[in-house]
Design a protein around this motif. Structure first.
Motif, PDB file in Angstrom:
ATOM      1  N   VAL A 321       0.986  -1.069  -0.026  1.00  0.00           N
ATOM      2  CA  VAL A 321      -0.119   0.016  -0.033  1.00  0.00           C
ATOM      3  C   VAL A 321       1.027   1.257  -0.145  1.00  0.00           C
ATOM      4  CG1 VAL A 321      -1.635   1.274   1.316  1.00  0.00           C
ATOM      5  CG2 VAL A 321      -1.772  -1.343   0.889  1.00  0.00           C
ATOM      6  N   VAL A 322       0.732   2.012  -1.194  1.00  0.00           N
ATOM      7  CA  VAL A 322       1.530   3.265  -1.413  1.00  0.00           C
ATOM      8  C   VAL A 322       1.014   4.554  -1.579  1.00  0.00           C
ATOM      9  CG1 VAL A 322       3.523   3.841  -2.812  1.00  0.00           C
ATOM     10  CG2 VAL A 322       3.331   1.464  -2.472  1.00  0.00           C
ATOM     11  N   SER A 323       1.360   5.558  -1.041  1.00  0.00           N
ATOM     12  CA  SER A 323       1.144   6.893  -1.050  1.00  0.00           C
ATOM     13  C   SER A 323       2.159   7.714  -1.869  1.00  0.00           C
ATOM     14  CB  SER A 323       0.747   7.383   0.429  1.00  0.00           C
ATOM     15  OG  SER A 323      -0.245   6.866   0.862  1.00  0.00           O
ATOM     16  N   THR A 324       1.745   8.676  -2.338  1.00  0.00           N
ATOM     17  CA  THR A 324       2.765   9.627  -3.258  1.00  0.00           C
ATOM     18  C   THR A 324       3.378  10.450  -1.911  1.00  0.00           C
ATOM     19  OG1 THR A 324       2.996  11.807  -4.374  1.00  0.00           O
ATOM     20  CG2 THR A 324       0.935  11.361  -3.393  1.00  0.00           C
ATOM     21  N   ALA A 386      -5.471  19.680  -2.379  1.00  0.00           N
ATOM     22  CA  ALA A 386      -4.673  20.040  -3.323  1.00  0.00           C
ATOM     23  C   ALA A 386      -3.357  19.369  -2.769  1.00  0.00           C
ATOM     24  CB  ALA A 386      -4.362  21.445  -3.493  1.00  0.00           C
ATOM     25  N   LEU A 387      -2.488  18.632  -3.921  1.00  0.00           N
ATOM     26  CA  LEU A 387      -1.415  18.144  -3.719  1.00  0.00           C
ATOM     27  C   LEU A 387      -0.102  18.923  -3.881  1.00  0.00           C
ATOM     28  CD1 LEU A 387      -1.633  14.625  -5.496  1.00  0.00           C
ATOM     29  CD2 LEU A 387      -1.346  15.078  -3.212  1.00  0.00           C
ATOM     30  N   GLY A 388       0.911  19.031  -3.268  1.00  0.00           N
ATOM     31  CA  GLY A 388       2.138  19.858  -3.541  1.00  0.00           C
ATOM     32  C   GLY A 388       3.255  19.204  -3.191  1.00  0.00           C
ATOM     33  N   ASP A 389       4.737  19.858  -3.563  1.00  0.00           N
ATOM     34  CA  ASP A 389       5.766  18.873  -3.268  1.00  0.00           C
ATOM     35  C   ASP A 389       6.033  19.186  -1.971  1.00  0.00           C
ATOM     36  OD1 ASP A 389       6.051  17.938  -5.595  1.00  0.00           O
ATOM     37  OD2 ASP A 389       7.371  19.720  -6.559  1.00  0.00           O
ATOM     38  N   ASP A 390       5.493  19.983  -1.205  1.00  0.00           N
ATOM     39  CA  ASP A 390       5.668  20.278   0.300  1.00  0.00           C
ATOM     40  C   ASP A 390       4.482  20.841   1.074  1.00  0.00           C
ATOM     41  OD1 ASP A 390       6.114  22.963   0.035  1.00  0.00           O
ATOM     42  OD2 ASP A 390       8.178  22.923  -0.098  1.00  0.00           O
ATOM     43  N   LEU A 391       4.532  21.188   2.255  1.00  0.00           N
ATOM     44  CA  LEU A 391       3.376  21.431   2.833  1.00  0.00           C
ATOM     45  C   LEU A 391       2.982  22.777   2.531  1.00  0.00           C
ATOM     46  CD1 LEU A 391       1.085  21.099   4.849  1.00  0.00           C
ATOM     47  CD2 LEU A 391       2.487  21.493   6.543  1.00  0.00           C
ATOM     48  N   ALA A 392       4.119  23.687   2.078  1.00  0.00           N
ATOM     49  CA  ALA A 392       3.798  25.129   1.852  1.00  0.00           C
ATOM     50  C   ALA A 392       3.247  25.097   0.415  1.00  0.00           C
ATOM     51  CB  ALA A 392       5.344  25.987   1.911  1.00  0.00           C
TER      52      ALA A 392
END
Ligand code: AMP
Ligand code: GLY
Length: 425
Positions: A321-324, A386-392
């Motif tokens: 089971v994998v998450s991005t 929304a998805l982003g590369d980091d939390l910010a």
């Protein structure tokens, strides 16, 4: 394959959205559903707590899998009733659902299983409950034993407040039978996080950590709500700590229930508080959290239908089971007045514009389709995720998408994920 999703919130829209990504899924029914689930499948006007009607719907429509969104149907025995009919259900049986349905049961299981939790006592009698509050003093926490629509917990800052809560629950029976029995426990201090795991009775597969925002207004002020936003992962529970945290709060529960002959299958949700002495379990839920589900499912890469059948069949150990690694942030837009009374029927615009943004999905909760328009029908209306590369980046994109969506008399918190950002600094 035909699937019936039970419930009507943002969580259920997210479940339908994710399940529909499997090409084997031909049709999704949602009972009773909302404006978002109506766009994916077919809403059926059956209440989510009407077990006989849900079972007969599943039978009549030849459903291959029933997925329970909220806790109530599980506590009322949806899984047991479906099992008798030979219909697979994702979600635990009534016995295990008591982990959420009865605070006294849950605390006793935690104590028996050696899970860290606030010291507590259970009371069936008002006078002895009052005497205990007077002996312990404030702050102190009073919890109605049964389900009370998220309103059964009072963190009392004074003895008077605690006694008033006891009166409400045990004498005035404000929550009906749910308040006849209470749990009184030590008040803990710290930051909260949610930790969820798919479970197949024996094995578990962890989801990344997440954090909800229960207070209505910025800075965690205002009344308690069902949740005004969530993000994942939560920096307070980093990946390196997942395995040891599961040893603390997931594994012992699975082992305990399996030993009772009641293996837990479904999603086990541990509500944690990070105290000076480490993590302590405040509560278990037996389902996805709402709104935690929305960012978690945005991140989930493994097929959800496969995971659900692996849970039911006891084969979770055969699945990765994998998450991005990306971060997801979901901001709830509510109707003015929520969690109190609020207006309904406002037209929502800009949904398609927000959904068209890359890495953005607007999950609908209190909405319905009316003459081709999406209008509000509840307090929590949308969860813009929304998805982003980091939390910010995820936070920034979520609020950009929020700006595209409009309805009269809306409000939202502008500080979702700020707590996590502060911890990352
Ligand atoms: P529960 O339904 O048990 O999670 O309680 C709802 C909320 O009440 C939690 O998310 C906490 O914010 C708060 N709460 C519950 N138990 C305690 C406790 N022992 N000490 C402090 N706050 C608590
Ligand atoms: N977000 C908290 C819950 O679903 O109970």
């Amino acid at each position: 394959m035909k699937i019936l999703v039970v419930g009507s919130g943002g969580r259920e829209h997210a479940l339908c959205w994710k399940l529909a990504q499997n090409p084997k899924v031909e049709h999704i029914l949602c009972a009773p559903g909302n404006g978002g689930t109506a766009e994916i499948g077919e809403n059926v006007e059956v209440r989510d707590d009407d077990i006989p009607a849900l079972v007969s719907l599943a039978r009549q429509r030849d459903v291959d899998l029933v997925v329970a969104g909220p806790e109530m149907p599980l506590v009322l025995g949806l899984e047991n009733a479906l099992r008798q009919e030979g219909i697979p259900c994702f979600g635990p049986n009534a016995y295990s659902a008591n982990l959420e349905g009865s605070k006294a049961f849950s605390k006793n299981v935690m104590a028996d299983a050696g899970v860290p939790t606030a010291p507590f006592r259970v009371f069936d009698e008002f006078d002895s409950a009052v005497a205990f509050v007077k002996e312990k003093g404030a702050p102190i926490v009073v919890k109605a034993d049964g389900l009370a629509a998220g309103k059964g917990v009072v963190v009392a800052q004074t003895e008077e407040e605690a006694i008033e809560a006891l009166e409400d629950m045990m004498v005035k029976l404000s929550f009906g039978a749910a308040g006849e029995r209470v749990v009184i426990e030590e008040a803990l201090k710290g930051e909260e996080a949610s930790f969820l795991a798919f479970c197949d009775g024996t094995n578990y597969a962890l989801l990344p950590s997440s954090q909800d925002h229960k207070a209505a207004y910025e800075g965690d002020t205002g009344p308690n709500t069902g949740g005004m936003g969530a993000y994942s992962p939560a920096p307070i529970l980093p990946k390196e700590k997942y395995a040891e945290t599961a040893e603390l709060c997931i594994k012992p529960i699975l082992r305990h229930l399996a030993a009772k002959g009641e293996p837990f299958k479904g999603v086990l949700y541990a509500g944690l508080m990070y105290t000076e002495n480490g993590p302590s379990v405040l509560e278990y839920n037996v389902r996805f959290g709402d709104p935690e589900c929305q960012p978690l499912l945005m991140r989930l890469e493994t097929d959800l239908l496969e995971i659900m059948f692996a849970c039911i069949d006891g084969k979770l150990d055969q699945l990765d089971v994998v998450s991005t690694p990306q971060t997801a942030c979901g901001v709830v837009i509510a109707a003015e007045g929520y969690p109190g009374s609020y207006p309904k029927g406002m037209e929502i615009t800009g949904l398609a514009d927000a959904d068209a943004m890359e890495g953005v999905k607007v999950f609908q909760a209190g909405t319905k389709l009316e003459n081709g328009k999406t209008v509000t029908s509840g307090g929590r209306v949308l969860c813009v995720t929304a998805l982003g590369d980091d939390l910010a980046a995820a936070q920034k994109k979520a609020y950009e998408a929020v700006d595209k969506v409009h309805f009269d008399k809306s409000y939202y918190r502008r500080d979702i994920a700020d707590k996590g950002l502060k911890r990352l600094k």
